[in-house]
Motif scaffolding. Structure first.
Motif, mmCIF file in Angstrom:
data_model
loop_
_atom_site.group_PDB
_atom_site.id
_atom_site.type_symbol
_atom_site.label_atom_id
_atom_site.label_comp_id
_atom_site.label_asym_id
_atom_site.label_seq_id
_atom_site.Cartn_x
_atom_site.Cartn_y
_atom_site.Cartn_z
ATOM 1 N N ILE A 1 0.932 -1.084 0.052
ATOM 2 C CA ILE A 1 0.098 -0.041 0.028
ATOM 3 C C ILE A 1 0.858 1.247 -0.075
ATOM 4 O O ILE A 1 2.041 1.281 0.315
ATOM 5 C CB ILE A 1 -0.889 0.050 1.355
ATOM 6 C CG1 ILE A 1 -0.353 0.086 2.636
ATOM 7 C CG2 ILE A 1 -1.865 -1.174 1.245
ATOM 8 C CD1 ILE A 1 -1.211 0.550 3.656
ATOM 9 N N LYS A 2 0.282 2.273 -0.242
ATOM 10 C CA LYS A 2 0.926 3.681 -0.514
ATOM 11 C C LYS A 2 0.163 4.572 0.098
ATOM 12 O O LYS A 2 -1.115 4.699 -0.145
ATOM 13 C CB LYS A 2 1.322 3.985 -1.910
ATOM 14 C CG LYS A 2 2.262 5.453 -2.083
ATOM 15 C CD LYS A 2 2.415 5.653 -3.545
ATOM 16 C CE LYS A 2 3.232 6.879 -3.542
ATOM 17 N NZ LYS A 2 3.805 7.176 -4.907
ATOM 18 N N GLN A 3 0.620 5.398 1.088
ATOM 19 C CA GLN A 3 -0.010 6.736 1.299
ATOM 20 C C GLN A 3 0.127 7.825 0.409
ATOM 21 O O GLN A 3 1.232 8.246 0.009
ATOM 22 C CB GLN A 3 0.324 6.986 2.929
ATOM 23 C CG GLN A 3 -0.327 8.031 3.460
ATOM 24 C CD GLN A 3 -0.063 8.097 4.867
ATOM 25 O OE1 GLN A 3 1.311 8.568 4.943
ATOM 26 N NE2 GLN A 3 -0.754 8.103 6.122
ATOM 27 N N ASP B 1 -5.075 0.848 -4.150
ATOM 28 C CA ASP B 1 -4.759 -0.414 -3.114
ATOM 29 C C ASP B 1 -5.663 -0.629 -2.054
ATOM 30 O O ASP B 1 -5.600 -1.920 -1.365
ATOM 31 C CB ASP B 1 -3.399 0.417 -2.075
ATOM 32 C CG ASP B 1 -2.071 0.764 -2.986
ATOM 33 O OD1 ASP B 1 -2.188 0.431 -4.230
ATOM 34 O OD2 ASP B 1 -1.580 1.671 -2.558
ATOM 35 N N GLU B 2 -6.760 0.058 -1.885
ATOM 36 C CA GLU B 2 -7.935 -0.442 -1.029
ATOM 37 C C GLU B 2 -8.443 -1.748 -1.636
ATOM 38 O O GLU B 2 -8.843 -2.773 -0.914
ATOM 39 C CB GLU B 2 -9.042 0.652 -0.753
ATOM 40 C CG GLU B 2 -8.516 1.737 0.039
ATOM 41 C CD GLU B 2 -9.622 2.762 0.305
ATOM 42 O OE1 GLU B 2 -10.579 2.785 -0.760
ATOM 43 O OE2 GLU B 2 -9.280 3.558 1.027
ATOM 44 N N VAL C 1 0.508 -6.237 5.371
ATOM 45 C CA VAL C 1 0.581 -5.154 4.814
ATOM 46 C C VAL C 1 2.075 -4.568 4.849
ATOM 47 O O VAL C 1 2.612 -4.310 5.714
ATOM 48 C CB VAL C 1 -0.463 -4.229 5.258
ATOM 49 C CG1 VAL C 1 -0.384 -2.852 4.537
ATOM 50 C CG2 VAL C 1 -1.808 -4.836 4.994
ATOM 51 N N VAL C 2 2.381 -4.220 3.515
ATOM 52 C CA VAL C 2 3.667 -3.499 3.564
ATOM 53 C C VAL C 2 3.681 -2.277 2.914
ATOM 54 O O VAL C 2 3.215 -1.975 1.771
ATOM 55 C CB VAL C 2 4.827 -4.511 2.723
ATOM 56 C CG1 VAL C 2 6.304 -3.847 2.644
ATOM 57 C CG2 VAL C 2 4.744 -6.011 3.184
ATOM 58 N N ILE D 1 0.673 -15.054 -2.617
ATOM 59 C CA ILE D 1 0.290 -13.930 -3.541
ATOM 60 C C ILE D 1 0.596 -12.721 -3.140
ATOM 61 O O ILE D 1 0.655 -12.524 -1.756
ATOM 62 C CB ILE D 1 -1.378 -14.146 -3.735
ATOM 63 C CG1 ILE D 1 -1.789 -13.422 -4.861
ATOM 64 C CG2 ILE D 1 -2.148 -14.031 -2.463
ATOM 65 C CD1 ILE D 1 -2.948 -13.503 -5.698
ATOM 66 N N VAL D 2 0.848 -11.686 -3.998
ATOM 67 C CA VAL D 2 1.374 -10.222 -3.650
ATOM 68 C C VAL D 2 0.392 -9.321 -4.356
ATOM 69 O O VAL D 2 0.257 -9.420 -5.494
ATOM 70 C CB VAL D 2 2.804 -10.130 -4.008
ATOM 71 C CG1 VAL D 2 2.985 -8.593 -3.740
ATOM 72 C CG2 VAL D 2 3.752 -10.853 -3.025
ATOM 73 N N LEU D 3 -0.360 -8.540 -3.715
ATOM 74 C CA LEU D 3 -1.278 -8.000 -4.153
ATOM 75 C C LEU D 3 -0.847 -6.326 -4.057
ATOM 76 O O LEU D 3 -0.288 -5.953 -3.091
ATOM 77 C CB LEU D 3 -2.750 -8.001 -3.456
ATOM 78 C CG LEU D 3 -3.400 -9.379 -3.684
ATOM 79 C CD1 LEU D 3 -4.295 -9.626 -2.514
ATOM 80 C CD2 LEU D 3 -4.015 -9.498 -4.825
ATOM 81 N N ALA D 4 -1.389 -5.360 -5.038
ATOM 82 C CA ALA D 4 -1.161 -4.171 -4.817
ATOM 83 C C ALA D 4 -2.088 -3.452 -5.860
ATOM 84 O O ALA D 4 -2.767 -4.137 -6.476
ATOM 85 C CB ALA D 4 0.369 -3.734 -5.379
ATOM 86 N N GLY D 5 -2.377 -2.079 -5.800
ATOM 87 C CA GLY D 5 -3.240 -1.540 -6.658
ATOM 88 C C GLY D 5 -2.507 -1.100 -7.910
ATOM 89 O O GLY D 5 -1.283 -1.371 -7.917
#
Length: 254
Positions: free
Chosen positions: A7-9, A38-39, A58-59, A111-115
């Motif tokens: 996730i990214k802020q 990312d949500e 969460v990273v 599994i690696v997830l990202a927006g």
């Protein structure tokens, strides 16, 4: 199933960007949020955990304020968080991907997830670069994800339609709008999030130094404000002649 979510802020889409005297983005008084794409990744990770068991890690990479974003993800249902916090913020996508890949190597992951994209810089590079660094496949702009054993069946968005892909785990997947409907953190989830583990690491902890970073952004600048338009009076022939003169002598496009 072990799931990692990047996730990214980012700035709220309504935020006004202001630069300080040193050419840095001033975040004082600015509302920061989890990158909206990312949500979808967080929600999908939680849904997979609920279906198959396991845990969601969460990273994120950023300053200490990024803990807010991680805690929000933990309140949604993720199990633990990792924050890579270092003064070397603002580095390029290659370096970020190398750093995040180093983090993931030490975390069990199916599994690696990202927006699919970040709304602030629009780079859309880091997840696929991480996949390359980990030597695992990646699928971008995913609209549907189904897991059976060690096989993932994925529907992804392409120009003019969709594409169905089968790929073996582990895999990096980037979430597109429509994959799911992200949940809101509950009051109970917010309370539980305060007690969930959140590990903070520096680049030095991961074996990196400033010399390993390929590019560092030292300063930002806002684009030159556009000049107001000009109205050319006169009849059509005179206006056309004056317009051609201005385009040749002032705008220098002719």
């Amino acid at each position: 199933m072990n799931i990692v979510v990047f996730i990214k802020q980012t700035f709220d889409t309504e935020a006004k960007i202001v630069l300080d005297a040193n050419g840095k983005i001033d975040t004082n008084g600015v509302n920061l949020i989890i990158n909206p794409y990312d949500e979808y990744a967080i929600e999908e990770g939680i849904k997979l955990k609920e279906k198959f068991g396991g845990e969601v890690t969460v990273v994120s990479m950023g300053g200490q304020r990024a803990q807010e974003a991680i805690r929000t993800a933990l309140a949604m249902g993720a199990d633990k968080g990792v924050l890579v916090s270092d003064p070397g913020e603002g580095i390029d996508e290659f370096s970020v991907a190398e750093i995040l890949a180093k983090v993931v190597k030490d975390i069990p992951h199916d599994i690696v997830l990202a927006g699919r994209i970040a709304i602030d810089d629009g780079g859309s590079q880091i997840p696929v670069r991480v996949a390359e660094a980990l030597s695992i496949p990646s699928v971008s702009s995913v609209l549907k994800l189904e897991i059976a054993g060690t096989l993932a069946t994925i529907t992804r968005e392409i120009d003019g339609g969709t594409e169905l892909i089968e790929v073996s785990l582990p895999v990096v997947v980037t979430a597109q709008k429509g994959l799911n409907e992200p949940r809101y953190p509950s009051v109970a989830g917010i309370m539980k999030a305060k007690k969930k583990p959140l590990k903070t690491m520096t680049l030095a902890d991961l074996g990196f130094s400033a010399g390993d970073l390929k590019m560092v952004i030292n300063q930002y600048s806002l684009p030159t404000p556009r000049k107001a338009g000009r109205k050319i009076d006169g009849d059509a022939a005179q206006a056309a002649s004056e317009l051609a003169k201005l385009l040749r002598e002032e705008a220098k496009v002719l």
